[in-house]
Design an enzyme around this catalytic site. Structure first.
Site, PDB file in Angstrom:
ATOM      1  N   ASP B   9      31.243  -5.233  -5.392  1.00 18.35           N
ATOM      2  CA  ASP B   9      30.138  -5.082  -6.101  1.00 18.35           C
ATOM      3  C   ASP B   9      28.409  -6.076  -5.596  1.00 18.35           C
ATOM      4  O   ASP B   9      27.668  -5.106  -5.726  1.00 18.35           O
ATOM      5  CB  ASP B   9      30.314  -4.540  -7.524  1.00 18.35           C
ATOM      6  CG  ASP B   9      29.495  -3.570  -8.477  1.00 18.35           C
ATOM      7  OD1 ASP B   9      28.396  -3.135  -7.928  1.00 18.35           O
ATOM      8  OD2 ASP B   9      29.471  -3.314  -9.347  1.00 18.35           O
ATOM      9  N   HIS B  12      26.163  -5.059  -3.102  1.00 13.80           N
ATOM     10  CA  HIS B  12      24.765  -4.092  -3.332  1.00 13.80           C
ATOM     11  C   HIS B  12      23.646  -4.265  -4.001  1.00 13.80           C
ATOM     12  O   HIS B  12      22.855  -4.403  -3.834  1.00 13.80           O
ATOM     13  CB  HIS B  12      24.915  -3.094  -5.323  1.00 13.80           C
ATOM     14  CG  HIS B  12      25.549  -1.867  -4.990  1.00 13.80           C
ATOM     15  ND1 HIS B  12      25.349  -0.758  -4.011  1.00 13.80           N
ATOM     16  CD2 HIS B  12      26.435  -1.816  -5.279  1.00 13.80           C
ATOM     17  CE1 HIS B  12      26.379   0.288  -4.298  1.00 13.80           C
ATOM     18  NE2 HIS B  12      27.472  -0.317  -4.803  1.00 13.80           N
ATOM     19  N   SER B 162      28.338   2.873 -15.521  1.00 14.56           N
ATOM     20  CA  SER B 162      27.704   2.111 -14.167  1.00 14.56           C
ATOM     21  C   SER B 162      26.693   1.971 -14.217  1.00 14.56           C
ATOM     22  O   SER B 162      25.662   1.166 -13.618  1.00 14.56           O
ATOM     23  CB  SER B 162      27.832   2.945 -13.488  1.00 14.56           C
ATOM     24  OG  SER B 162      29.492   4.110 -12.957  1.00 14.56           O
ATOM     25  N   HIS B 189      34.601  -1.669 -16.990  1.00 14.05           N
ATOM     26  CA  HIS B 189      34.056  -2.072 -15.716  1.00 14.05           C
ATOM     27  C   HIS B 189      32.465  -2.623 -16.551  1.00 14.05           C
ATOM     28  O   HIS B 189      32.018  -1.349 -16.079  1.00 14.05           O
ATOM     29  CB  HIS B 189      34.293  -2.123 -14.637  1.00 14.05           C
ATOM     30  CG  HIS B 189      32.861  -1.585 -13.258  1.00 14.05           C
ATOM     31  ND1 HIS B 189      33.496  -3.056 -12.269  1.00 14.05           N
ATOM     32  CD2 HIS B 189      31.071  -1.745 -13.038  1.00 14.05           C
ATOM     33  CE1 HIS B 189      32.323  -3.149 -11.277  1.00 14.05           C
ATOM     34  NE2 HIS B 189      31.546  -2.749 -12.013  1.00 14.05           N
ATOM     35  N   HIS B 191      27.921  -3.084 -16.358  1.00 14.79           N
ATOM     36  CA  HIS B 191      26.900  -4.161 -16.693  1.00 14.79           C
ATOM     37  C   HIS B 191      26.096  -4.112 -16.900  1.00 14.79           C
ATOM     38  O   HIS B 191      26.255  -4.158 -17.999  1.00 14.79           O
ATOM     39  CB  HIS B 191      25.644  -2.523 -15.310  1.00 14.79           C
ATOM     40  CG  HIS B 191      26.734  -2.474 -13.887  1.00 14.79           C
ATOM     41  ND1 HIS B 191      26.164  -3.526 -12.964  1.00 14.79           N
ATOM     42  CD2 HIS B 191      27.695  -2.290 -13.880  1.00 14.79           C
ATOM     43  CE1 HIS B 191      27.489  -3.072 -11.908  1.00 14.79           C
ATOM     44  NE2 HIS B 191      28.222  -2.179 -12.159  1.00 14.79           N
TER      45      HIS B 191
END
Lengths: 330, 330
Positions: B9, B12, B162, B189, B191
């Site tokens: 990740d 990115h 996401s 997961h 963000h």
């Protein structure tokens, strides 16, 4: 109600060197976003500019005058920790247009706020009392200290998570205890050492706190404060009306990012260790220096200081603990 | 159990340009810290390196071989989104030593994972299924999609936030629904668009999730991921044993800060708007470009895209929505 110490706590991140253009640019943007209170001053508050703690670029009067001119709807706030600041500083600040006066004390020493809260009330300011390093006292003790400050005249009282140590459950327990003990608005001020400042502030609001400190991009000491524009978005999603315009507060945060700071605060390993150990972030520089001087690891030193429960003002202990660590590792 | 996609990740954040020395330095440090799974690859996973999405500096085989050599106790993970990656990519990765294989699908399209989960199981890898942009489906729908992936052979299933849109309560509700529906470990997961990634991950663990993604210094797309070393400290305080050494994970985070990134991720205004609107952070660059081209405000464009519920792959809509915004403002 959001209380915004970007121009006070943020000063810690830039050695208290904000100039008048910077103060004016941010205060204007925050005023446009309808931020209720814009707090300004040396990072350690009124009267704190000194060789030992760090000289601010501007004196208190210049800072206050500059911000006062920029605010048309937002109130102006000041912060004062007895010892660094005096009642004379406080009176001068109110005469220069400070509407809200925060008097701060170590979490178990609310009695030092008595005289200053009375002074603030007498000269017509809104008087608030806050407890520093509040993780070092039990919820009941904090409630008792907050009740004392209300007795002294505080119109809002609360706690600062100076070391960024709390988890959301810790905040809820403390806010509940304080709300039980007082009948004035309760304040929460978070730091982001464990990445939880926004979550802790949300938890405080859900537990009933009604004055939340937050700064643009989290600009503040160490790992930074609760990020104001993120908190506004989160509170908006939870249905709490801050009265702040989202579009305008994002613009104000951009002004802060572009004009006040080299880079936004981030959570480095020292910050995590400080949060976990419950050590004031202002100790970072002397800890790094002592670690280098004695050849010990800075993170181990932070964790050792946490065990000793050191507080601001005890900077002279850092070298002692570093030497003990070094001796212990032989 | 912590699953660490720093080297996937995080890609990115640096245009997929990590070199072999960088991969080796971080993988070695994470292995020393006893991180259970170190995930590596192009930000969009196996097979995704391309002109359109962005070419990685290294090909998949070089990345996997480099990290495999550095890991002595940690498992190696890979990520694959059908469409970008194929079963051939998957098989090659397992032959190069990938232990854990993540197959990802949009939150309502678990059926695309079926063939790949079967492939992964057949070649002896640990197969996991994750749902992207999971805030766009209801808790019940997510639970149903997770149950499908278990039926296809997934040995752990879960959700990715996401867009960084969730509040802790949203996470708890979804993890509870999924746990009710499956009998395998559940993955979360996060963000950090709203500053809540660590808190959401803690909420996920308290709700019963047992595989949590987190990256060193939060290195990842947009506002970044859950900050690994902060999460380890927080879970430690809550009495959850991650098996990871705190001292060593702080060192690994320092390696990441010093060797992988120019600066740690921060939450800019675009990130907050993206989190609030629920728009994938990968849209940042095309949104900024379209906003500039059409002379509209990038944050307004983000919020408008959120209302349209755009998802990855619909980048061509960005220009259309920008033109509509411009027309609407006339």
């Amino acid at each position: 109600m959001i209380h915004d110490p970007t121009l006070r706590d943020g000063h810690h991140a830039v050695g208290h060197q904000l100039d008048a253009d910077q103060l004016r640019a941010y205060a204007t943007a925050a005023n446009t976003a309808r931020v209720p209170v814009v707090e300004v001053g040396h990072g350690n508050g009124l009267g704190a500019s000194s060789l030992q703690i760090g000289r601010a670029l501007l004196d208190d009067a210049t800072m206050l005058t500059t911000v006062r001119e920029a605010l048309t709807s937002s109130k102006m706030g000041v912060f004062m920790a007895p010892g660094w600041g005096t009642s004379e500083n406080l009176t001068a600040a109110v005469h220069l247009g400070a509407d809200v006066v925060r008097i701060a004390a170590h979490c178990t020493e609310a009695d030092v706020t008595e005289r200053h809260l009375a002074t603030a009330r007498n000269i017509g300011a809104e008087a608030q009392g806050v407890l520093l390093m509040s993780h070092m006292a039990s919820p009941d003790r904090l409630a008792e200290q907050c009740a004392l400050m209300v007795k002294y005249g505080a119109q809002a009282v609360g706690i600062m998570d100076s070391a960024g140590h709390y988890l959301p459950g810790d905040v809820i327990e403390r806010i509940h205890a304080i709300i039980e003990a007082v009948d004035v608005p309760v304040i929460f001020h978070g730091h982001n050492n464990l990445g939880l400042a926004v979550a802790n502030s949300l938890a405080a609001v859900e537990a009933g706190a009604s004055v939340i400190d937050a700064t643009a991009r989290g600009f503040g000491a160490g790992a930074g404060n609760t990020q104001l524009e993120a908190l506004v978005a989160v509170l908006d999603r939870r249905g709490f009306d801050t009265g702040i315009g989202l579009r305008e507060i994002l613009s104000a945060a951009d002004v802060a990012a572009d004009h006040l700071m080299k880079a936004p605060p981030s959570i480095d390993s020292i910050a995590v260790a400080g949060g976990l150990a419950g050590v004031f972030s202002g100790f970072k520089r002397p800890v790094l220096e002592a670690a280098r001087a004695e050849g010990v690891d800075a993170i181990d030193l932070f964790l050792a200081l946490g065990k000793r429960q050191v507080v601001a003002g005890q900077e002279d202990l850092i070298g002692d603990v570093a030497r003990q660590l070094k001796a212990g590792s032989r």
